[in-house]
Design an enzyme around this catalytic site. Structure first.
Site, PDB file in Angstrom:
ATOM      1  N   LYS A  51      33.924   6.164  38.276  1.00 27.81           N
ATOM      2  CA  LYS A  51      32.892   7.039  37.714  1.00 27.81           C
ATOM      3  C   LYS A  51      32.300   6.443  36.440  1.00 27.81           C
ATOM      4  CE  LYS A  51      34.729  11.289  39.718  1.00 27.81           C
ATOM      5  NZ  LYS A  51      35.323  12.622  39.461  1.00 27.81           N
ATOM      6  N   LYS A  63      32.340   9.803  51.586  1.00 27.24           N
ATOM      7  CA  LYS A  63      32.597  11.231  51.807  1.00 27.24           C
ATOM      8  C   LYS A  63      31.434  12.079  51.310  1.00 27.24           C
ATOM      9  CE  LYS A  63      35.199  12.534  47.623  1.00 27.24           C
ATOM     10  NZ  LYS A  63      36.442  13.150  47.143  1.00 27.24           N
ATOM     11  N   LYS A  94      29.039  16.574  46.248  1.00 27.38           N
ATOM     12  CA  LYS A  94      28.071  17.379  45.502  1.00 27.38           C
ATOM     13  C   LYS A  94      27.279  16.542  44.518  1.00 27.38           C
ATOM     14  CE  LYS A  94      31.237  20.422  44.243  1.00 27.38           C
ATOM     15  NZ  LYS A  94      31.854  21.586  43.578  1.00 27.38           N
TER      16      LYS A  94
END
Length: 430
Positions: free
Chosen positions: A191, A292, A295
């Site tokens: 991230k 995957k 959101k």
């Protein structure tokens, strides 16, 4: 986030069971004869021991999903649908240990389940959130839990930040966790690389410690997590060993516990990972079958949101990525999108099998299969969307459910927090 099966015997997420008791009752079984004196001299009073009652063990599950954006099909099939299954049956259909072994319950132990499902808003703010949207996202997520089948009469639903012990224990554990342990966390590296280390907050670096606090507060000995959370569960286990080894040993610790009026077993239970399969497979992006469903993906067409209207669902599936090969097939590594769409088709039709579905669709072209898939998804989500609208419209009811859940969670969490404070030597209020 999934964090899970919690118990403390005096077992417990490791050494103690929230409650575990063995009771043996001897039931006299006496025959009355006309001549009691003769009976007494010849037979006496015969006592037959009744079958030993099973030990009773309280087992808790705590799981949660972040309230960022709209919950999508991956959140629902991979987490919430399985929470409902556990709530109603007491077990996950597909779960295994880190070693790949199936979990089996002791037939001599009666399990009493306590279910806690939270909206993890503290985890959500590890990346910037719009203050004008966070509250609504939080309430909407809680309403979706209920709409999807979480029953407030069987399970407690609450908001993570409404139980202050989560944040407080996270700080205590931050102070006991070596920095280099967190530097090894793969998710932070990924991230931070995407966002740039200059814009990443400290919370993103330390959030695995908050996850550990979430788990340890409820004294679980098994924790249901997805494949991508293995490393964080291992961190929680490392933190338990370090904390219990440093603060929960020796006579000084026992004296502190006695003074505080609490048992002197270690503050935390060491959890064991229960790897939960998301209906046999993870739900992947509609835009790329190797990633995957997420959101955080900026492309809304990459996911099916649980509250998407039927037309939007049909359009997203119509446009989703597929290949040019004939037919539809499962588990071909060169056709990840085919596998993903078949997994979704299977997951939204409970009771059907892979063989059954393959017999129906394997010779279809994508133009024939996609409408079939779209209608199956629409039909599966329609009752959830209807129930969601009812729950969200009754805000007084929703907030009462969240308060009841928070009160129940807080009662348990505060006991663990007190134990941790006593172990570290804090002055605790009487």
């Amino acid at each position: 986030m999934m964090a899970g099966l919690f118990s403390r015997p005096c077992l417990s997420f490791a050494p103690a069971v929230l409650s575990s008791a063995t009771r043996r009752h001897i039931t006299p079984s006496t025959k009355l004869f006309a001549d009691a004196a003769t009976a007494s001299s010849t037979e006496g009073t015969k006592a037959a021991a009744a079958p030993a009652k099973k030990k009773i063990r309280t087992r808790r599950i705590l799981s949660g999903v972040q309230p960022t954006g709209s919950l999508h099909l991956g959140n629902y099939l991979g987490a919430i649908k399985q929470w409902v299954e556990f709530q109603d049956t007491g077990r996950f259909a597909e779960a295994e240990s880190l070693e790949g072994e199936e979990f089996k319950d002791d037939p001599n132990v009666e399990i009493v389940n306590e279910n806690f499902f939270c909206v993890v808003d503290l985890h959500a703010i590890t990346v910037p959130q719009d203050p004008s949207e966070l509250e609504e996202s939080t309430l909407a997520s809680a309403a979706l839990y209920i709409a999807a089948g979480i029953d407030p009469t069987k399970s407690k639903v609450f908001v993570q930040s409404h139980v202050s012990a989560h944040a407080e224990l996270a700080w205590l554990l931050n102070c006991a966790t070596p920095m280099n342990w967190l530097e090894r966390m793969i998710q932070f590296k990924d991230k931070a690389k995407k966002a740039g280390t200059e814009s990443v907050g400290v919370g993103l670096f330390t959030y695995p410690v908050l996850m550990a606090a979430d788990i340890l507060l409820y004294q679980a000995d098994r924790v249901p997590v997805g494949e991508d959370q293995r490393q964080h569960l291992e961190l929680a286990r490392d933190i338990v060993r370090r904390f219990n080894g440093e603060y929960c040993k020796g006579n000084p610790y026992k004296k502190r516990c006695k003074k505080a009026g609490i048992p002197s077993f270690p503050a935390f239970t060491e959890p064991e990972a229960m790897i939960v399969k998301a209906g046999g497979a993870r739900v992947m992006s509609l835009a790329d079958g190797t990633n995957k469903m997420s959101k955080s993906d900026p492309a809304d067409g990459s996911r099916i949101n649980v509250l998407d209207p039927p037309k939007v669902i049909r359009d997203k599936i119509k446009r989703c990525k597929t290949d040019s090969l004939p037919g539809v097939e499962w588990d071909n590594p060169d056709r990840p999108e085919s596998t993903n769409l078949l997994n979704i088709y299977l997951a939204v039709q409970p009771g059907r099998t892979k063989d059954d579905i393959l017999e129906e669709v394997e010779d279809m072209k994508w133009g024939d299969f996609k409408p079939l898939l779209a209608e199956a998804v629409v039909a599966h989500l329609e009752p959830i969307q209807k129930k969601y609208a009812e729950v969200r419209a009754d805000e007084e009811y929703l907030r009462s459910v969240l308060k009841e859940g928070a009160d129940a969670a807080d009662e348990i969490a505060q006991r663990t927090l007190k134990s941790a404070k006593v172990a570290m030597g804090f002055s605790v209020p009487k």
